[in-house]
Design a protein around this motif. Sequence first.
Motif, PDB file in Angstrom:
ATOM      1  N   PRO A  43       0.815  -1.227   0.000  1.00  7.21           N
ATOM      2  CA  PRO A  43       0.000   0.000   0.000  1.00  7.21           C
ATOM      3  C   PRO A  43       0.842   1.269   0.000  1.00  7.21           C
ATOM      4  CG  PRO A  43      -0.398  -1.328   1.985  1.00  7.21           C
ATOM      5  CD  PRO A  43       0.476  -2.123   1.100  1.00  7.21           C
ATOM      6  N   PHE A  44       2.043   1.185   0.585  1.00  5.48           N
ATOM      7  CA  PHE A  44       2.899   2.368   0.630  1.00  5.48           C
ATOM      8  C   PHE A  44       3.304   2.810  -0.781  1.00  5.48           C
ATOM      9  CE2 PHE A  44       7.147   4.278   0.886  1.00  5.48           C
ATOM     10  CZ  PHE A  44       6.878   5.338   1.724  1.00  5.48           C
ATOM     11  N   ILE A  45       3.789   1.841  -1.585  1.00  5.16           N
ATOM     12  CA  ILE A  45       4.208   2.155  -2.955  1.00  5.16           C
ATOM     13  C   ILE A  45       3.019   2.706  -3.745  1.00  5.16           C
ATOM     14  CG2 ILE A  45       5.081   1.179  -5.123  1.00  5.16           C
ATOM     15  CD1 ILE A  45       7.232   0.914  -3.211  1.00  5.16           C
ATOM     16  N   PHE A  46       1.893   2.012  -3.579  1.00  6.98           N
ATOM     17  CA  PHE A  46       0.698   2.431  -4.300  1.00  6.98           C
ATOM     18  C   PHE A  46       0.318   3.875  -3.944  1.00  6.98           C
ATOM     19  CE2 PHE A  46      -3.976   2.672  -4.656  1.00  6.98           C
ATOM     20  CZ  PHE A  46      -4.085   2.398  -6.004  1.00  6.98           C
ATOM     21  N   SER A  47       0.426   4.200  -2.632  1.00  3.92           N
ATOM     22  CA  SER A  47       0.024   5.536  -2.194  1.00  3.92           C
ATOM     23  C   SER A  47       0.978   6.599  -2.740  1.00  3.92           C
ATOM     24  CB  SER A  47      -0.029   5.606  -0.670  1.00  3.92           C
ATOM     25  OG  SER A  47       1.267   5.530  -0.130  1.00  3.92           O
ATOM     26  N   LEU A  48       2.253   6.243  -2.901  1.00  5.01           N
ATOM     27  CA  LEU A  48       3.192   7.207  -3.479  1.00  5.01           C
ATOM     28  C   LEU A  48       2.781   7.547  -4.913  1.00  5.01           C
ATOM     29  CD1 LEU A  48       6.780   6.211  -2.314  1.00  5.01           C
ATOM     30  CD2 LEU A  48       5.441   8.207  -1.683  1.00  5.01           C
ATOM     31  N   LEU A  49       2.392   6.487  -5.662  1.00  2.26           N
ATOM     32  CA  LEU A  49       1.987   6.702  -7.053  1.00  2.26           C
ATOM     33  C   LEU A  49       0.761   7.616  -7.117  1.00  2.26           C
ATOM     34  CD1 LEU A  49       2.380   3.116  -8.578  1.00  2.26           C
ATOM     35  CD2 LEU A  49       3.871   5.111  -8.868  1.00  2.26           C
ATOM     36  N   VAL A  50      -0.265   7.256  -6.326  1.00  2.00           N
ATOM     37  CA  VAL A  50      -1.539   7.967  -6.431  1.00  2.00           C
ATOM     38  C   VAL A  50      -1.494   9.306  -5.697  1.00  2.00           C
ATOM     39  CG1 VAL A  50      -4.004   7.837  -5.924  1.00  2.00           C
ATOM     40  CG2 VAL A  50      -2.765   5.805  -6.636  1.00  2.00           C
ATOM     41  N   GLY A  51      -0.835   9.322  -4.557  1.00  2.00           N
ATOM     42  CA  GLY A  51      -0.920  10.501  -3.692  1.00  2.00           C
ATOM     43  C   GLY A  51       0.128  11.554  -3.969  1.00  2.00           C
ATOM     44  N   VAL A  52       1.245  11.169  -4.642  1.00  2.00           N
ATOM     45  CA  VAL A  52       2.280  12.165  -4.881  1.00  2.00           C
ATOM     46  C   VAL A  52       2.478  12.404  -6.378  1.00  2.00           C
ATOM     47  CG1 VAL A  52       4.686  12.792  -4.505  1.00  2.00           C
ATOM     48  CG2 VAL A  52       3.434  11.541  -2.738  1.00  2.00           C
ATOM     49  N   LEU A  53       2.697  11.313  -7.133  1.00  2.00           N
ATOM     50  CA  LEU A  53       2.985  11.499  -8.555  1.00  2.00           C
ATOM     51  C   LEU A  53       1.790  12.075  -9.304  1.00  2.00           C
ATOM     52  CD1 LEU A  53       5.168   8.393  -9.453  1.00  2.00           C
ATOM     53  CD2 LEU A  53       5.840  10.752  -8.960  1.00  2.00           C
ATOM     54  N   LEU A  54       0.596  11.586  -8.971  1.00  2.00           N
ATOM     55  CA  LEU A  54      -0.603  12.079  -9.659  1.00  2.00           C
ATOM     56  C   LEU A  54      -0.814  13.586  -9.431  1.00  2.00           C
ATOM     57  CD1 LEU A  54      -3.029  11.089 -11.412  1.00  2.00           C
ATOM     58  CD2 LEU A  54      -4.296  10.865  -9.284  1.00  2.00           C
ATOM     59  N   PRO A  55      -0.833  14.053  -8.163  1.00  2.00           N
ATOM     60  CA  PRO A  55      -0.970  15.505  -7.973  1.00  2.00           C
ATOM     61  C   PRO A  55       0.180  16.290  -8.608  1.00  2.00           C
ATOM     62  CG  PRO A  55      -1.262  14.349  -5.884  1.00  2.00           C
ATOM     63  CD  PRO A  55      -0.820  13.334  -6.885  1.00  2.00           C
ATOM     64  N   ALA A 110       2.902  21.047   1.607  1.00  2.00           N
ATOM     65  CA  ALA A 110       1.938  20.592   2.619  1.00  2.00           C
ATOM     66  C   ALA A 110       0.754  19.895   1.959  1.00  2.00           C
ATOM     67  CB  ALA A 110       1.453  21.782   3.445  1.00  2.00           C
ATOM     68  N   ALA A 111       0.340  20.415   0.785  1.00  2.00           N
ATOM     69  CA  ALA A 111      -0.764  19.778   0.077  1.00  2.00           C
ATOM     70  C   ALA A 111      -0.341  18.388  -0.400  1.00  2.00           C
ATOM     71  CB  ALA A 111      -1.183  20.640  -1.105  1.00  2.00           C
ATOM     72  N   LEU A 112       0.896  18.279  -0.910  1.00  2.00           N
ATOM     73  CA  LEU A 112       1.392  16.971  -1.368  1.00  2.00           C
ATOM     74  C   LEU A 112       1.427  15.977  -0.215  1.00  2.00           C
ATOM     75  CD1 LEU A 112       4.241  17.926  -3.850  1.00  2.00           C
ATOM     76  CD2 LEU A 112       2.077  16.791  -4.360  1.00  2.00           C
ATOM     77  N   LEU A 113       1.906  16.460   0.936  1.00  2.00           N
ATOM     78  CA  LEU A 113       1.945  15.589   2.108  1.00  2.00           C
ATOM     79  C   LEU A 113       0.529  15.129   2.468  1.00  2.00           C
ATOM     80  CD1 LEU A 113       3.602  14.401   4.504  1.00  2.00           C
ATOM     81  CD2 LEU A 113       3.038  16.469   5.764  1.00  2.00           C
ATOM     82  N   PHE A 144      -2.401   7.064   1.363  1.00  2.00           N
ATOM     83  CA  PHE A 144      -1.825   5.989   2.172  1.00  2.00           C
ATOM     84  C   PHE A 144      -2.898   5.320   3.036  1.00  2.00           C
ATOM     85  CE2 PHE A 144       0.730   4.839   6.095  1.00  2.00           C
ATOM     86  CZ  PHE A 144       1.256   3.697   5.534  1.00  2.00           C
ATOM     87  N   VAL A 145      -3.672   6.146   3.743  1.00  2.00           N
ATOM     88  CA  VAL A 145      -4.730   5.582   4.587  1.00  2.00           C
ATOM     89  C   VAL A 145      -5.737   4.817   3.739  1.00  2.00           C
ATOM     90  CG1 VAL A 145      -6.550   6.092   6.248  1.00  2.00           C
ATOM     91  CG2 VAL A 145      -4.478   7.471   6.226  1.00  2.00           C
ATOM     92  N   THR A 146      -6.099   5.405   2.591  1.00  2.00           N
ATOM     93  CA  THR A 146      -7.072   4.735   1.725  1.00  2.00           C
ATOM     94  C   THR A 146      -6.534   3.387   1.261  1.00  2.00           C
ATOM     95  OG1 THR A 146      -7.667   6.926   0.935  1.00  2.00           O
ATOM     96  CG2 THR A 146      -8.557   5.072  -0.277  1.00  2.00           C
TER      97      THR A 146
END
Lengths: 686, 170
Positions: free
Chosen positions: A447-459, A468-471, A478-480
């Motif tokens: 889930p960590f790798i997945f969250s990096l893709l969706v939560g950081v690279l996508l935005p 702060a928004a990226l974080l 990550f939680v999702t």
Amino acid sequence: MLANFGFGALLITLLISFYGIGAAIYGVRRNQPAWVESARLAMLLTFPLISIAALSLVVLLVAGRYELEFVASVTSSSMPTYLRITALWGGQAGSLVFWSWLMSAFATAVTLRRWDRDREFLPWVIVVSLITLAFFLILIIFFENPFERIWRLPNGSFVTAMFQPAGAGLAMMRDGQGLNPLLRHPGMIIHPPMLYLGFVSFVIPYAFAIAALITGRTDDRWIRITRRWTLVAWLFLSLGLILGGRWAYDVLGWGGYWGWDPVEIAAFMPWLTGTAFLHSVMIQEKRGMLKHWNMVLIILTYCLVIFGTFLTRSGVLSSVHAFAQSAIGPMFFGFIGLTFVASLYLLLQRWDSLKAETHMTSMLSREALFLLNNLLFLSILVVCFWGVMFPLISELFTNQKVTVGPPFYERATGPLFAGLLLLMGVAPLSAWRHSTAKTLGRAMWKPFIFSLLVGVLLPLGLGVRHWAALLGFWLSAFVTSVTLYEFWRGALARRRKSGENLLLALWRLAGRNRRRYGGYVIHLGVVLMALGIIGIEMFQTETQGTIPRGGSISLGDYTVTYQSLAMFDTPDGRNVARAVLSVEKNGRYVGELHPRRDYYFESQQPMTIPGVRSTMEDDLYVLLVDWMPVSSQGATFKVYHNPLVNWLWLGGFVFILGTLIAAWPEKDAEEAVERAPRSAYAGAQA
Amino acid sequence: MEQTAMMEKSAPGRMKFIVGGLLIVAAVVYLIVSSTQASAQYFLTVDELVAKGESVKGRDLRISGAVIGDSIQYDPQTLTLSFTIAAIPGDNKEIEAQGGLAEVLKQAVNDPNRARLVVSYNGPKPDLLRNEAQAIITGKLGDDGVFYANELLLKCPTKYEEAVPDQAGS
């Protein structure tokens, strides 16, 4: 006549409450169950009796009996019936009656539960509930009586009194002043009852906690009994907070939903301790730890509930909500102080019997992470409490009143909320008792790798550069992913064992562990709300301008064009100025908006209603600020662009849904508990 | 036997938790102290502001006063709002002693000898801004003696608290 009747019902309830308190204590002391039973019946009566008082007041409100000061101050002839009914909680005196009514409903409900397995708690639950109820009844009867009438004295002056002064006649008023227009919104009609329900239902877990302390039955029985009460209280409190935010967004016209107003914080503080409590009781149930802590949390929650009612009602702090100053402030303060000290005294008495059964060993174990979660919630509480009390504290020490505004709260709580989000991702994967970085890492890396893709690279790809928004986006992702991964793993394991298909396995899995999976759904709701909050807090843009008919204002991708403005009177006593704007997005017509200004004749108060175009991507939120006389036909608008804000409301729905899942009754909820001896009135002597 | 083994094992473990807890407490204290310093607003009455004058220029201030209705000027073209407030006591007890908020606001507006302050604000005109409203204003005092507000909070106590019967007799 009806006013006297309602007032009489309140008086009788107060006397019955006193009787109930006395009978319960006497019954325990003398070991005479008949007296306790009599006290139980007394408590059973409080709801019907206060219902009579509350209904009398509602009838007086609906009938427009303006000789009652309260009726005259919150209703007027032009108000429709449903608003006259809800005017019950539109003013100070009426809302105290409403509070007591709800309180008595819970008190009566608790007398009706099956007591055979824990009779020794009964007298003390009665005592605590009735003392709380009696306190509010005293406030109403002696300080804030909604049944008081306005009398004209022979010398021509007016007084407000319950009973006719010598020689005075009843002053008749043609019309009342009407409910504050700001309170005539559907959100405002449901918001106070939800909040109050949340407040009063926390009294019941507190009553059981105190009963456990007094009787010395300090195992986790009281927690198991009150688990559902607590969830219900928490559900209503959360609902009240969410609805309040929605009301502010729709009605207050500043483009926001939460302003760190002292009264908002007053409702938020018991929610914080309540949330901490919901988490930490699980540790007591599973591991027999944190028993003192849970007691402290429920005592704090109870005091904060009373404190919250006090803050809204005392005028001690300047706030848009605190619309009255009154003499009941010191009473509240005294009551909170007294209950707090008494509760702590009881807790210290039982300190030794509340010792933890085991110790924490691993800093990454589930229980340690839960403890950390509790510390973070309490830290947010301390920040809030400090912010609310700071003007009073600084005045005391420096003789200078210093206040802190929203930037203080945002700055101080931001990192703490981020920490809570991170824990929400990590804690579900850690094991009870013992967890290491290695086992956690093994459970977490996918889930960590997945969250990096969706939560950081996508935005980043979409052009977000604010750290702060990226974080925030990463934490949400990550939680999702962790939460969905938990559902997935659980469903897979169940399918392997039972051979059900995946959907059925998922359904049964959640159905068998409602508390756990309901909790996960709540977490998902929080994440969605976080997305909305990040959107509006960090990416909100605004502009304003005065434009002639046919002129336009642009903001981001949007262009609004002022088409026309109409003014008309409505039968319910408003003059409405309503503008028509056409909206284009990237040059394409997407619809019309109708921001308007309602002017209420009887209260001489205008109210600004925004025109809002809502999509899951963003809200376009337009206020009609001012308009010219007919000749020049220009008008002034303020335009807000609120990205992602609707995820906040969607998250609210998911959150409430999750709470309902977690609170849904299970068949075998209490079967695991062994029977207690039936005649256990040992009570204070034990 | 098992009990003692566990106690021994947990002694260094406990230390870890205590240190961790202290670190968190320190972080929270730091957050609170630094945020307080960064966003403290001094709550002054108009009298106090006039008395302090120079010394509070540039500071974040919160001022409470009574709105003088005739002074309200609003230019919707530029959204510039300007009005004058008159001094009222800052203390609730004092306000109560003088006959309640509504009475205090009325006296303040009608007393030409009270200290007054011109307020300037840019933005939509608040719905509640009118004669004898209580204004709680956040902003800074400019070099020209005008108070530049960035937030207005208004309260009108008269409407909801004091019912004056308009017709008597029964």
